[in-house]
Design a protein around this motif. Structure first.
Motif, PDB file in Angstrom:
ATOM      1  N   PRO A 114       0.814  -1.236  -0.068  1.00  0.00           N
ATOM      2  CA  PRO A 114      -0.090   0.046  -0.062  1.00  0.00           C
ATOM      3  C   PRO A 114       0.692   1.315   0.075  1.00  0.00           C
ATOM      4  N   ARG A 115       2.107   1.209   0.704  1.00  0.00           N
ATOM      5  CA  ARG A 115       2.801   2.540   0.765  1.00  0.00           C
ATOM      6  C   ARG A 115       3.308   3.059  -0.540  1.00  0.00           C
ATOM      7  N   SER A 116       3.584   1.941  -1.283  1.00  0.00           N
ATOM      8  CA  SER A 116       4.278   2.022  -2.668  1.00  0.00           C
ATOM      9  C   SER A 116       3.083   2.650  -3.683  1.00  0.00           C
ATOM     10  N   VAL A 117       1.951   2.232  -3.567  1.00  0.00           N
ATOM     11  CA  VAL A 117       0.861   2.411  -4.393  1.00  0.00           C
ATOM     12  C   VAL A 117       0.429   4.041  -4.127  1.00  0.00           C
ATOM     13  N   LEU A 118       0.182   4.258  -2.795  1.00  0.00           N
ATOM     14  CA  LEU A 118      -0.029   5.495  -2.198  1.00  0.00           C
ATOM     15  C   LEU A 118       1.015   6.659  -2.760  1.00  0.00           C
ATOM     16  N   ALA A 119       2.173   6.271  -2.814  1.00  0.00           N
ATOM     17  CA  ALA A 119       3.291   7.347  -3.252  1.00  0.00           C
ATOM     18  C   ALA A 119       3.200   7.506  -4.641  1.00  0.00           C
ATOM     19  N   GLU A 120       2.573   6.696  -5.401  1.00  0.00           N
ATOM     20  CA  GLU A 120       2.167   6.789  -6.934  1.00  0.00           C
ATOM     21  C   GLU A 120       1.132   7.908  -7.041  1.00  0.00           C
ATOM     22  N   TYR A 121       0.370   8.166  -6.243  1.00  0.00           N
ATOM     23  CA  TYR A 121      -0.605   9.008  -5.909  1.00  0.00           C
ATOM     24  C   TYR A 121      -0.095  10.136  -5.350  1.00  0.00           C
ATOM     25  N   ASP A 122       0.832  10.335  -4.995  1.00  0.00           N
ATOM     26  CA  ASP A 122       1.486  11.858  -4.020  1.00  0.00           C
ATOM     27  C   ASP A 122       0.970  11.541  -2.488  1.00  0.00           C
ATOM     28  N   ILE A 123       0.724  10.603  -2.123  1.00  0.00           N
ATOM     29  CA  ILE A 123       0.218  10.536  -0.766  1.00  0.00           C
ATOM     30  C   ILE A 123       1.084   9.769   0.230  1.00  0.00           C
ATOM     31  N   ARG A 124       1.686  10.667   1.205  1.00  0.00           N
ATOM     32  CA  ARG A 124       2.498   9.995   2.125  1.00  0.00           C
ATOM     33  C   ARG A 124       2.080   9.712   3.444  1.00  0.00           C
ATOM     34  N   LEU A 125       2.167   8.480   3.943  1.00  0.00           N
ATOM     35  CA  LEU A 125       1.588   8.449   5.278  1.00  0.00           C
ATOM     36  C   LEU A 125       2.647   9.141   6.583  1.00  0.00           C
ATOM     37  N   ALA A 126       1.938   9.627   7.760  1.00  0.00           N
ATOM     38  CA  ALA A 126       2.777   9.826   8.812  1.00  0.00           C
ATOM     39  C   ALA A 126       3.666   8.553   9.222  1.00  0.00           C
ATOM     40  N   ASP A 127       4.673   8.650   9.846  1.00  0.00           N
ATOM     41  CA  ASP A 127       5.410   7.711  10.479  1.00  0.00           C
ATOM     42  C   ASP A 127       4.492   7.065  11.484  1.00  0.00           C
ATOM     43  N   GLY A 128       4.548   5.736  11.307  1.00  0.00           N
ATOM     44  CA  GLY A 128       3.746   4.944  12.227  1.00  0.00           C
ATOM     45  C   GLY A 128       2.350   4.935  12.002  1.00  0.00           C
ATOM     46  N   ALA A 129       1.863   5.453  10.747  1.00  0.00           N
ATOM     47  CA  ALA A 129       0.397   5.509  10.320  1.00  0.00           C
ATOM     48  C   ALA A 129       0.303   4.209   9.526  1.00  0.00           C
ATOM     49  N   CYS A 130      -0.969   3.526   9.833  1.00  0.00           N
ATOM     50  CA  CYS A 130      -1.191   2.539   8.830  1.00  0.00           C
ATOM     51  C   CYS A 130      -2.107   2.803   7.830  1.00  0.00           C
ATOM     52  N   PRO A 131      -1.562   2.203   6.428  1.00  0.00           N
ATOM     53  CA  PRO A 131      -2.534   2.700   5.347  1.00  0.00           C
ATOM     54  C   PRO A 131      -4.252   2.157   5.443  1.00  0.00           C
ATOM     55  N   PRO A 132      -5.001   2.903   5.081  1.00  0.00           N
ATOM     56  CA  PRO A 132      -6.290   2.575   5.331  1.00  0.00           C
ATOM     57  C   PRO A 132      -6.856   1.515   4.390  1.00  0.00           C
ATOM     58  N   VAL A 133      -7.691   0.783   4.560  1.00  0.00           N
ATOM     59  CA  VAL A 133      -8.253  -0.119   3.528  1.00  0.00           C
ATOM     60  C   VAL A 133      -8.970   0.418   2.366  1.00  0.00           C
ATOM     61  N   LEU A 134      -8.830   0.013   1.325  1.00  0.00           N
ATOM     62  CA  LEU A 134      -9.522   0.479   0.280  1.00  0.00           C
ATOM     63  C   LEU A 134     -11.097   0.087   0.508  1.00  0.00           C
ATOM     64  N   PRO A 135     -11.998   1.018   0.232  1.00  0.00           N
ATOM     65  CA  PRO A 135     -13.584   0.795   0.565  1.00  0.00           C
ATOM     66  C   PRO A 135     -13.895  -0.212  -0.463  1.00  0.00           C
ATOM     67  N   PRO A 136     -15.025  -1.270  -0.407  1.00  0.00           N
ATOM     68  CA  PRO A 136     -15.305  -2.013  -1.065  1.00  0.00           C
ATOM     69  C   PRO A 136     -16.070  -1.597  -2.141  1.00  0.00           C
ATOM     70  N   GLU A 137     -16.238  -2.455  -3.361  1.00  0.00           N
ATOM     71  CA  GLU A 137     -16.945  -1.812  -4.234  1.00  0.00           C
ATOM     72  C   GLU A 137     -18.421  -1.560  -4.137  1.00  0.00           C
ATOM     73  N   PRO A 138     -19.079  -0.530  -4.616  1.00  0.00           N
ATOM     74  CA  PRO A 138     -20.418   0.251  -4.329  1.00  0.00           C
ATOM     75  C   PRO A 138     -21.443  -1.212  -4.747  1.00  0.00           C
ATOM     76  N   ARG A 139     -22.456  -1.625  -3.971  1.00  0.00           N
ATOM     77  CA  ARG A 139     -23.390  -2.160  -4.540  1.00  0.00           C
ATOM     78  C   ARG A 139     -24.616  -1.597  -5.385  1.00  0.00           C
ATOM     79  N   GLY A 140     -24.644  -1.834  -6.115  1.00  0.00           N
ATOM     80  CA  GLY A 140     -25.851  -1.179  -6.919  1.00  0.00           C
ATOM     81  C   GLY A 140     -25.192  -0.903  -8.366  1.00  0.00           C
ATOM     82  N   GLU A 141     -25.809   0.294  -8.692  1.00  0.00           N
ATOM     83  CA  GLU A 141     -25.295   1.018 -10.230  1.00  0.00           C
ATOM     84  C   GLU A 141     -24.144   1.787  -9.946  1.00  0.00           C
ATOM     85  N   LEU A 142     -23.133   1.765 -11.062  1.00  0.00           N
ATOM     86  CA  LEU A 142     -22.021   2.530 -11.008  1.00  0.00           C
ATOM     87  C   LEU A 142     -22.083   3.314 -12.207  1.00  0.00           C
TER      88      LEU A 142
END
Length: 92
Positions: free
Chosen positions: A37-65
């Protein structure tokens, strides 16, 4: 841990929204995020604070997209939404 609790600014929240939407359509990206996750977040210019855990991606929405590609310099205003999740992705 959610995005709301890790102190991200608006740009980081938007970047995470873009990552989330893309991961819903790209299983490979979702798997990469789950593995490194840290590597992928860095690709989107997102840096986590030291000791912070990466958030879990939300599940796909159910229903129409619905995905629309907006072009031009002015995007139309979004339609009124009730109980929906909207992401705007900039294509560069």
């Amino acid at each position: 841990m959610t995005v709301d609790t890790i102190g991200w600014d608006t740009a980081q929240r938007r970047a995470f929204g873009e990552l989330t939407a893309k991961a819903w359509f790209d299983a490979g990206l979702r798997l990469r995020y789950e593995r490194e996750p840290r590597s992928v977040l860095a690709e989107y210019d997102i840096r986590l604070a030291d000791g912070a855990c990466p958030p879990v991606l939300p599940p796909e929405p159910r229903g129409e997209l619905e995905v629309e590609l907006l072009t031009g310099t002015e995007a139309p205003p979004p339609p009124p939404c009730m109980l929906s999740l909207c992401f705007c992705l900039a294509v560069q």
